[in-house]
Design a protein around this motif. Sequence first.
Motif, PDB file in Angstrom:
ATOM      1  N   UNK A  92     106.464  10.511  31.306  1.00 22.08           N
ATOM      2  CA  UNK A  92     107.028  11.850  31.083  1.00 22.08           C
ATOM      3  C   UNK A  92     106.318  12.870  31.968  1.00 22.08           C
ATOM      4  N   UNK A 113      95.429  11.497  24.050  1.00 19.39           N
ATOM      5  CA  UNK A 113      94.192  12.133  23.582  1.00 19.39           C
ATOM      6  C   UNK A 113      93.552  11.381  22.430  1.00 19.39           C
ATOM      7  N   UNK A 114      94.371  10.696  21.642  1.00 21.25           N
ATOM      8  CA  UNK A 114      93.848  10.025  20.457  1.00 21.25           C
ATOM      9  C   UNK A 114      93.287   8.669  20.855  1.00 21.25           C
ATOM     10  N   UNK A 142     104.063   3.363  23.757  1.00 19.31           N
ATOM     11  CA  UNK A 142     103.449   4.567  23.176  1.00 19.31           C
ATOM     12  C   UNK A 142     102.430   5.153  24.151  1.00 19.31           C
ATOM     13  N   UNK A 179      99.828  13.580  22.688  1.00 20.75           N
ATOM     14  CA  UNK A 179      99.079  12.947  21.595  1.00 20.75           C
ATOM     15  C   UNK A 179      98.503  11.579  21.914  1.00 20.75           C
ATOM     16  N   UNK A 180      99.342  10.609  22.313  1.00 21.87           N
ATOM     17  CA  UNK A 180      98.820   9.264  22.561  1.00 21.87           C
ATOM     18  C   UNK A 180      97.775   9.202  23.666  1.00 21.87           C
ATOM     19  N   UNK A 214     103.331  16.553  21.231  1.00 25.10           N
ATOM     20  CA  UNK A 214     103.637  15.197  20.760  1.00 25.10           C
ATOM     21  C   UNK A 214     103.461  14.190  21.897  1.00 25.10           C
ATOM     22  N   UNK A 215     103.944  14.555  23.090  1.00 21.42           N
ATOM     23  CA  UNK A 215     103.860  13.657  24.244  1.00 21.42           C
ATOM     24  C   UNK A 215     102.401  13.428  24.657  1.00 21.42           C
ATOM     25  N   UNK A 236     104.670   5.750  28.027  1.00 23.41           N
ATOM     26  CA  UNK A 236     105.728   6.752  28.156  1.00 23.41           C
ATOM     27  C   UNK A 236     105.188   8.176  28.369  1.00 23.41           C
ATOM     28  N   UNK A 262     113.259  12.702  28.532  1.00 22.67           N
ATOM     29  CA  UNK A 262     112.330  13.747  28.083  1.00 22.67           C
ATOM     30  C   UNK A 262     112.066  14.750  29.199  1.00 22.67           C
ATOM     31  N   UNK A 305     106.999  19.595  21.476  1.00 29.59           N
ATOM     32  CA  UNK A 305     107.357  18.326  22.119  1.00 29.59           C
ATOM     33  C   UNK A 305     106.248  17.919  23.098  1.00 29.59           C
TER      34      UNK A 305
END
Lengths: 297, 288
Positions: free
Chosen positions: B153, B114-115, B146, B111-112, B108-109, B149, B90, B105
């Motif tokens: 990245x 912040x959620x 999840x 996301x995990x 998306x990266x 990574x 990535x 992208x």
Amino acid sequence: MAALTATAPARPRKCLASRRTRVGLLYALPVVVFLLVLFVYPIFSTLFLSLKNTDGSLTLHWYAEALTGVNLSVLFTTVRISAETALFSLVFGFVLANAISRLKPLWAGVAMLIVVVPHFISALVRTYGWIILLGDKGLVNETMAHLWVPGAPFQLLYNEIGVVIGTTSVMLPYTVLLLYGVMRGVDRRLLAAAASMGAGRVTIFRRVYLPLVAPGLASAGLLSFILSLGYYITPALMGGPQQTMIATLINQQVMKQNQWNGAAAEGVVLLLMTFAGLLLVKLVTSLGASAKKRSTS
Amino acid sequence: MMELRSTLTGRIVLTAVATVILLFLALPIVVILVTSFSSNAFGSFPPDSWTLTWYKALFADGSKWPAAMSMSALIACLSTVFSLIIGVTAATALTRSELPLRSAVYALVLGPLLIPQIVTALGLFLLFEPASMLGSPLAIALGHTVLASPIAVLILVATLRGIDERLEDAAASMGAGRMTIARRITFPLAAPGMIAAAVFSFITSFDEFYISQFLSSINTVTLPVQVYNSLTFDIDPSVTAVSAILIAFAILALALVAVVRWLGSGRQNALLSVETTAGIAPTGGEAA
């Protein structure tokens, strides 16, 4: 780009660009596929599950349940504890980051180490440390008893005081790191300029420094609020039944009651609160950026 | 410098308050380290007498800790490998190519990170339950990846951005193939960043609690889940020793990253400096 075309002048630029695009797509594939399957899809299936009845028909029943009775009070508790945590993290974080930004490099480094290292130690372990510290015979109460503080020992565990102390210590490194970055970014010449025009220290702080760091303060506070919303390790270990948070509720509904739809609805409610918070962060930072532009132009 | 001329009392007060806040951060950790050697693990602080009982109890017959430790280590190793594969590819895509939808992208990266982790954990539970993969170390490792990574990245993107692309261009102009450039130039320069990414992925997985709790079974209890259970259900005094080991472990990991970063920081400067390029030995230790 100029450097690239200079090193490979023989190759036509268009072909080069398309090869670089193909490489990009190929190399981005693992992360995109992985996160679509193990992150995006699960979240969408949570959303669908929260809208479905046990027989498969569409319903808002689970949301009605999530937003009434005991579940609603859990929601309020979550917001209240998160707000208290955010407030304390912000105040402590502001004071500490400000003090560190005035220290000499060596001492600033030592202080930053004390901030950063706990961040990488399991929150469970740190919470356990607080349980030992805040007990009736723990260091905090013993010290207060020795100092003849009236009323000691205090009940500091299994109530909201304990939870907020524990949760704040978990969130504090985030706010300190964020605010330290913001404070380092403040142009010291602006403060000197205000001073040269005769402004006192209080005025400089209030009229120049505070407006410059305000967007950072807002986003640091919001961030610790958002992070606290979905957190339950410390509230579950240091709180009582009155300190049940939404994440604990989700865990109980899945593990104890096998109530997936209800858990999914709670999860979506938590997700929406998080998105609202993130939207506010975005708003605040863009407002801050335009304010900065105006002050320097 | 007007701001430096603040009053002495003001500075003393600020320093005192800052020290108290630093204590607030450090105290829970210090207290665990001390209590793990205390003969009364639940009693008063500071301890009356010292002992190694809790450390010995970790490895006594019937102890649950060795199994939990090796389970966490196995899962963390798997998750580190997955995160590095995802992270390297990535980061290459994000820094060394023309990627359409680059910001999508990135979103998306991020996301995990912040959620809320509990939502991710619930989603993974809904994914793995129908596949009857609950309790599988592989499922837990994939779940941890999840969360780990994205960190890998971000670290590797920063690493690759920090590597001067002129070095790669220079190698290309001298006829080196893409594989040679990757092997001889990019990889050695990116090595400190890769070690940092590996260490942070390992720590993330090793400490992860929510996903482990949702996806584990009786046979795949990870260390954090066991610690949580010991603190809620069965009172096991050796949890202090485990906590102390976890603290030592985290500090060692951070020290490793710091040392590797420090060793690696000089390398690119050496490669870029004119003296080295021209074959003249650098004067003094500054360029090394």
